[in-house]
Design an enzyme around this catalytic site. Structure first.
Site, short mmCIF file in Angstrom:
data_model
loop_
_atom_site.label_atom_id
_atom_site.label_comp_id
_atom_site.label_asym_id
_atom_site.label_seq_id
_atom_site.Cartn_x
_atom_site.Cartn_y
_atom_site.Cartn_z
N HIS A 114 0.83 -1.21 0.00
CA HIS A 114 0.00 0.00 0.00
C HIS A 114 0.86 1.25 0.00
O HIS A 114 2.07 1.20 0.13
CB HIS A 114 -1.01 -0.02 1.14
CG HIS A 114 -0.43 0.03 2.53
ND1 HIS A 114 0.36 -0.96 3.04
CD2 HIS A 114 -0.54 0.96 3.51
CE1 HIS A 114 0.70 -0.66 4.28
NE2 HIS A 114 0.18 0.52 4.59
N HIS A 116 1.30 3.89 1.98
CA HIS A 116 1.91 4.58 3.12
C HIS A 116 3.43 4.55 3.00
O HIS A 116 4.02 3.54 2.62
CB HIS A 116 1.46 3.93 4.45
CG HIS A 116 0.00 4.17 4.72
ND1 HIS A 116 -0.74 3.36 5.55
CD2 HIS A 116 -0.85 5.12 4.26
CE1 HIS A 116 -1.99 3.81 5.60
NE2 HIS A 116 -2.08 4.87 4.81
N ASP A 118 5.86 4.33 5.01
CA ASP A 118 6.66 3.32 5.72
C ASP A 118 6.61 1.96 5.03
O ASP A 118 7.20 0.99 5.51
CB ASP A 118 6.25 3.22 7.20
CG ASP A 118 4.83 2.73 7.39
OD1 ASP A 118 3.96 3.11 6.59
OD2 ASP A 118 4.58 1.96 8.35
N HIS A 119 5.93 1.90 3.88
CA HIS A 119 5.93 0.67 3.07
C HIS A 119 6.46 0.94 1.65
O HIS A 119 6.96 0.04 1.00
CB HIS A 119 4.51 0.08 2.98
CG HIS A 119 4.03 -0.39 4.32
ND1 HIS A 119 4.02 -1.71 4.70
CD2 HIS A 119 3.61 0.30 5.40
CE1 HIS A 119 3.60 -1.81 5.96
NE2 HIS A 119 3.33 -0.60 6.40
N HIS A 171 -7.47 -1.16 5.41
CA HIS A 171 -6.44 -0.25 5.93
C HIS A 171 -6.29 0.94 4.98
O HIS A 171 -6.34 2.09 5.38
CB HIS A 171 -5.14 -1.02 6.08
CG HIS A 171 -4.00 -0.21 6.62
ND1 HIS A 171 -3.97 0.24 7.92
CD2 HIS A 171 -2.85 0.22 6.03
CE1 HIS A 171 -2.85 0.93 8.11
NE2 HIS A 171 -2.16 0.94 6.98
N ASP A 195 -0.14 -4.26 5.97
CA ASP A 195 -0.86 -3.81 7.16
C ASP A 195 -2.28 -4.36 7.22
O ASP A 195 -3.17 -3.78 7.83
CB ASP A 195 -0.90 -2.27 7.23
CG ASP A 195 0.43 -1.69 7.68
OD1 ASP A 195 1.35 -2.47 7.96
OD2 ASP A 195 0.54 -0.46 7.75
N HIS A 233 4.81 -5.37 10.09
CA HIS A 233 5.36 -4.75 11.30
C HIS A 233 5.67 -5.79 12.38
O HIS A 233 5.01 -6.84 12.45
CB HIS A 233 4.36 -3.75 11.91
CG HIS A 233 4.17 -2.50 11.12
ND1 HIS A 233 4.91 -1.36 11.35
CD2 HIS A 233 3.32 -2.21 10.11
CE1 HIS A 233 4.51 -0.41 10.51
NE2 HIS A 233 3.55 -0.90 9.73
ZN LIG Z 1 -0.08 1.49 6.57
#
Ligand SMILES: [Zn+2]
Length: 327
Positions: A114, A116, A118-119, A171, A195, A233
């Site tokens: 996705h 975001h 942090d990905h 998400h 996520d 995560h």
């Molecule tokens: Zn995320």
């Protein structure tokens, strides 16, 4: 009564603030700047990664978890026969590049779960370094550098590896999970869940309803009990601790919590678990279980469809988890 009204207003305001913060992170440059700072701080704090992880192999497949930022995982998935590889969610391009060089592989694909940061934050830098690398993900998410938009159940091949992309919204609207078919190599299916699903947890519902998330989680459960879960995560300890507040008498949960506590004391990674295991302790996969429904004080209304009730249970577990995290 007055207190109740005040409480209602407070909760509403908190919800609005949360949405506003999420909008800034997901839709503006501020989110990118926040991510850049996160990467810098994590590299200083964890020069060798936040956890000690070990590769897992089946025949000619090698899966290398790469601990990045303060609790994310990227995964380098290698066909050792051809030396070709894919990376799932490369958030820190330096850490991923170091793994690519150490393994001496050719990066053919970025599988992005996705949008975001942090990905997906490492997509651009890795594409620059690896000219022929393709970026897969959903067109519904603004995935940076996306070259190959995917539809549900589409397949991606890298060397002899074959992944199936599963649309798993909730998400984010365009969240995709990837399943590696390791059967030709004598291994179980491997779910890279981003996520959507964590060990004992699930992602927050930023862009989807509880009904949508429930349907996506059901897709993960449908993959079968021996499926290995490789989440986005390292949240095991927090999620298991939360789950144990809901189900006070669940031996499988107690066992996993004891094990995870020990693993984390030694900074060892808790991945992978299996879908079969998750069904025994992950509250987000146990919305059908009476013991959980009772612990939450929820009962099915007359005429309420089964999945509507399960979505209501999921919503309540998620609400309590959000509060638990905020404390
Ligand atoms: Zn995320």
């Amino acid at each position: 009564m007055i207190q109740g009204d005040l409480l209602g207003l407070g909760m509403g305001q908190r919800e609005n603030q949360k949405q506003a913060r999420y909008s800034l992170y997901a839709h503006t440059r501020l989110g990118y700047l926040f991510y850049k700072r996160q990467v810098k701080k994590a590299r200083e704090r964890y020069p060798h990664g936040h956890s000690v992880s070990r590769p897992v192999g089946f025949g000619a497949v090698k899966i290398l978890p790469i601990p990045v930022l303060s609790n994310n995982y990227s995964y380098l998935v290698i066909d050792t026969g051809s030396g070709r590889a894919a990376v799932v969610d490369p958030s820190d391009p330096l850490a991923v590049q170091a793994a690519i060089e150490e393994e001496g592989v050719l990066l053919e694909a970025i599988l992005c779960t996705h949008k975001h940061w942090d990905h997906s934050g490492g997509n651009a830098a890795l594409c620059q370094q690896h000219g022929s690398c393709k970026v897969y993900g959903s067109a519904l998410d603004a995935v940076p550098e996306l070259t190959n938009p995917l539809t549900d159940k589409e397949r991606v091949s890298v060397g002899r590896l074959s992944f199936e992309a599963l649309a798993t919204p909730g998400h984010t609207a365009g969240h995709v999970a990837y399943v590696l078919d390791a059967a030709p190599f004598g291994g179980p299916p491997c779910l890279f869940s981003g996520d959507l699903l964590f060990l004992a947890g699930c992602g927050r519902l930023f862009e989807g309803s509880p009904e949508t998330m429930l349907a996506s989680l059901d897709v993960a459960v449908g993959l079968g009990e021996d499926t290995l879960l490789w989440p986005g995560h390292e949240y095991a300890l927090e999620c298991l601790s939360f789950a144990s507040l809901l189900e006070l008498d669940n031996p499988a949960l107690e066992r996993k919590l004891r094990w995870a506590t020990q693993q984390r004391q030694e900074k060892r990674s808790t991945c992978p678990s299996t879908i079969g295991e998750e069904k025994t302790y992950n509250p987000f996969l146990r919305t059908h279980r009476r013991e959980l429904q009772e612990a939450l004080g929820l009962t099915r209304r007359g005429g309420e469809p089964r999945d509507a009730f399960r979505a209501r249970v999921l919503k309540e577990v998620r609400r309590r988890k959000d509060l638990y995290k905020a404390t």
